[in-house]
Enzyme design. Structure first.
Site, short mmCIF file in Angstrom:
data_model
loop_
_atom_site.label_atom_id
_atom_site.label_comp_id
_atom_site.label_asym_id
_atom_site.label_seq_id
_atom_site.Cartn_x
_atom_site.Cartn_y
_atom_site.Cartn_z
N ARG A 201 6.16 -22.87 -7.06
CA ARG A 201 6.75 -23.68 -6.27
C ARG A 201 5.96 -23.47 -4.79
O ARG A 201 5.77 -23.88 -4.11
CB ARG A 201 7.58 -24.25 -6.41
CG ARG A 201 8.02 -24.83 -8.07
CD ARG A 201 9.16 -25.45 -8.26
NE ARG A 201 8.70 -26.29 -9.57
CZ ARG A 201 9.91 -26.25 -10.38
NH1 ARG A 201 11.24 -26.57 -10.06
NH2 ARG A 201 10.11 -27.24 -11.59
N TYR A 345 1.35 -30.50 -10.27
CA TYR A 345 1.33 -29.37 -11.14
C TYR A 345 2.94 -28.60 -10.23
O TYR A 345 3.35 -28.70 -9.36
CB TYR A 345 0.47 -28.66 -11.19
CG TYR A 345 -0.45 -28.17 -10.85
CD1 TYR A 345 -0.10 -28.02 -9.21
CD2 TYR A 345 -1.44 -26.65 -10.69
CE1 TYR A 345 -0.91 -27.15 -8.30
CE2 TYR A 345 -2.31 -26.58 -10.09
CZ TYR A 345 -2.32 -26.50 -8.41
OH TYR A 345 -3.05 -25.56 -7.71
N GLU A 346 3.61 -27.64 -11.00
CA GLU A 346 4.27 -27.46 -10.92
C GLU A 346 5.71 -28.65 -10.67
O GLU A 346 5.89 -27.10 -9.60
CB GLU A 346 4.12 -26.24 -9.40
CG GLU A 346 3.36 -25.22 -9.84
CD GLU A 346 3.39 -24.58 -11.55
OE1 GLU A 346 4.28 -24.29 -11.70
OE2 GLU A 346 2.09 -24.27 -11.59
N GLY A 347 6.37 -29.14 -11.40
CA GLY A 347 7.10 -29.93 -11.36
C GLY A 347 6.20 -30.78 -9.90
O GLY A 347 6.29 -30.54 -8.47
N GLN A 352 10.72 -32.62 -7.35
CA GLN A 352 11.13 -31.34 -6.64
C GLN A 352 12.21 -32.34 -5.43
O GLN A 352 13.55 -31.78 -5.34
CB GLN A 352 10.04 -31.28 -5.28
CG GLN A 352 9.02 -30.38 -6.03
CD GLN A 352 9.58 -28.94 -7.59
OE1 GLN A 352 10.24 -28.66 -6.46
NE2 GLN A 352 8.90 -28.75 -8.39
#
Length: 499
Positions: A201, A345-347, A352
């Site tokens: 992240r 991506y990555e949440g 977030q």
């Protein structure tokens, strides 16, 4: 990377600066070593001694590369739905079967082996995210001498055809009884993987920082050279048939927006890297805890705020080129295409935002937020009587007060209906992002004010950009606060059948 496994033991701050430049050069390619670094850190934190001895030296040297295999066709943000299964074998290994998608660097021939970190379920796993375990699954099984041996049963069944990051092989992977070993404890795989996910992240925020900077540099150079029209106030380049477009106020607005977001983002990214270095190296338990709390608070802001800003900045910089930015000849449209994935991506950035407001702020009654607030308050106190700093300190203090009130209000609403968090979270994160940027821009302005008498153009530009940020970008928070306060009702009033 730990020198015990062939790393240099250099600070995270240096890595941050290096990767920003790599992302400016080519985000897609930089993902390959970035994922390997993440896999290495995960195994370093949770692997067995045998796993560390087998994988870490080769990941550190670049002989082997790594991936993280989380997503499945039906299980994206909600990893609790994943179905990949791991069957225990008599020798302590596991046979893993399932399908993974959107796996960056999932298959290639740039390294002798690929070390896949795979989330899967054991036969006795409880439902949901608390039943997920983590496994290391090499592309090639490890021979007795430590070299790659037979092909493991993990196959690339397709490449995703993507809008951007086309230099990165984003794969669909099929595991057909692939051999792997357990990393960490059974059913604790998600917690183990979070070492890699949190690093990823921060890395994604850095990706957008790199894109913002390279887009700005290209657009600024183009704006100085491209001749179109005359300035509204009269010709500026009278020896030329038209003025360079950098004389036009709106072109400057776009350029300064990108510059302010790049330099503010860099200050935040380096700051959080320094926090992590202190957290890893300090002998003081209180300092480690303080750094860990601030890192936890700021991580979703780095990921979401920097990537939202990167999308804005790369779009602005493409706009500076006009039609020449929309075609592929100048490369500007690639920065825009590449930047778009960073918000997903990555949440996703909405996730977030939920993480920030729900877990990092409301879950501990604002304890982590107050820690950052004290840092801001101390700066305001130290500089509040400096006349030259008023244009920076006063808006910073004002926003800090407004954020405190907003947080309290949202906390009260959430006690009545948890969906109020979801309604306000995205606006709330952006307000927090601006508070953080305002703090760093005020700090940078203080340094620039002290140094401006020396005549260095670097400080003159820094001060001008700071003034632009406070005058033109920070006021966005007024609308965001109003939107956050509007709450759930406007979003949920319409029946879903009417959509």
């Amino acid at each position: 990377v730990d020198p015990a496994y062939g790393g240099q033991g250099l600070p995270i701050v240096l890595n941050q600066c290096l990767y920003e430049m790599m992302n400016s050069a080519n985000q897609a390619w930089a993902m390959y070593p970035g994922l390997s670094h993440g896999a290495l850190e995960c195994l370093h934190a949770h692997g067995t001694e045998a796993q560390k001895a087998t994988y870490l030296p080769r990941l550190a040297s670049g002989e082997w590369m790594g991936t993280m295999c989380l997503t499945e066709p039906h299980s994206g943000t909600d990893l609790g739905l994943l179905r990949t299964r791991a069957e225990p074998q008599p020798d302590g290994t596991y046979r893993i079967t399932g399908q993974k998608i959107f796996i960056s660097a999932g298959d290639h021939e740039m390294s002798a082996n690929i070390v896949h970190l795979v989330l899967a379920r054991l036969p006795d796993a409880p439902a949901g995210s608390k039943g997920i375990s983590l496994f290391v699954v090499p592309k090639f099984l490890i021979a007795a001498d430590g070299s790659p041996g037979e092909r493991n049963a993990i196959w690339c069944t397709g490449l995703e055809h993507k809008m951007g990051i086309n230099g990165s092989a984003t794969c669909q992977l099929e595991l057909e009884g692939a051999l792997g070993t357990l990393v960490g404890e059974p059913h604790k795989g998600l917690a183990s993987m979070f070492v890699m996910m949190n690093a990823a992240r921060l890395g994604v925020g850095n990706q957008s920082l790199g894109l913002t900077e390279v887009a700005y540099q290209n657009a600024a150079a183009y704006a100085r050279e491209r001749l179109q029209m005359r300035a509204l106030s009269g010709a500026k380049a009278k020896d030329k048939p038209a003025d360079p477009i950098i004389v036009h106020p709106d072109v400057r607005r776009m350029l300064l927006t990108a510059r302010a977001y790049a330099e503010g983002g860099r200050a935040l990214a380096v700051y959080i890297a320094l926090l992590i270095d202190k957290m890893l190296a300090s002998d003081d338990a209180d300092e480690r805890r303080e750094c860990a709390d601030l890192t936890a608070l700021l991580t979703p802001i780095v990921k979401a705020f920097l990537t939202d800003n990167g999308w804005i900045a790369t779009s602005h910089c493409m706009q500076v080129y006009g039609g020449h930015g929309y075609v592929r000849d100048n490369g500007m449209e690639q920065f825009v295409r590449d930047a778009r994935i960073n918000m997903i991506y990555e949440g996703t950035n909405a996730v977030q935002s939920l993480d920030l407001l729900g877990r990092k702020v409301l879950a501990d009654n604002g304890a982590k937020l107050r820690k950052f607030g004290k840092i801001v308050a101390a700066f305001v106190e130290d500089n509040g009587t400096d006349e030259a700093m008023q244009e920076f300190v006063n808006p910073l203090a004002d926003l800090g007060d407004k954020l405190t009130k907003l947080t309290t209000e949202l906390g009260m609403k959430a006690m009545g209906n948890a969906d109020e968090v979801g309604a306000a979270a995205v606006d709330y994160l952006r307000v927090c992002g601006h508070l953080v940027f305002a703090y760093f821009w005020a700090r940078m302005a203080k340094v620039a004010l002290a140094a401006q008498a020396g005549g260095d153009s670097f400080y003159a530009a820094k001060l001008a950009t700071a003034r632009f940020y406070f005058a033109k970008l920070l006021p966005e928070t007024a609308g965001l606060i109003r939107s956050a306060r509007a709450g759930l009702a406007p979003l949920m009033a319409m029946d879903e059948a009417l959509f």
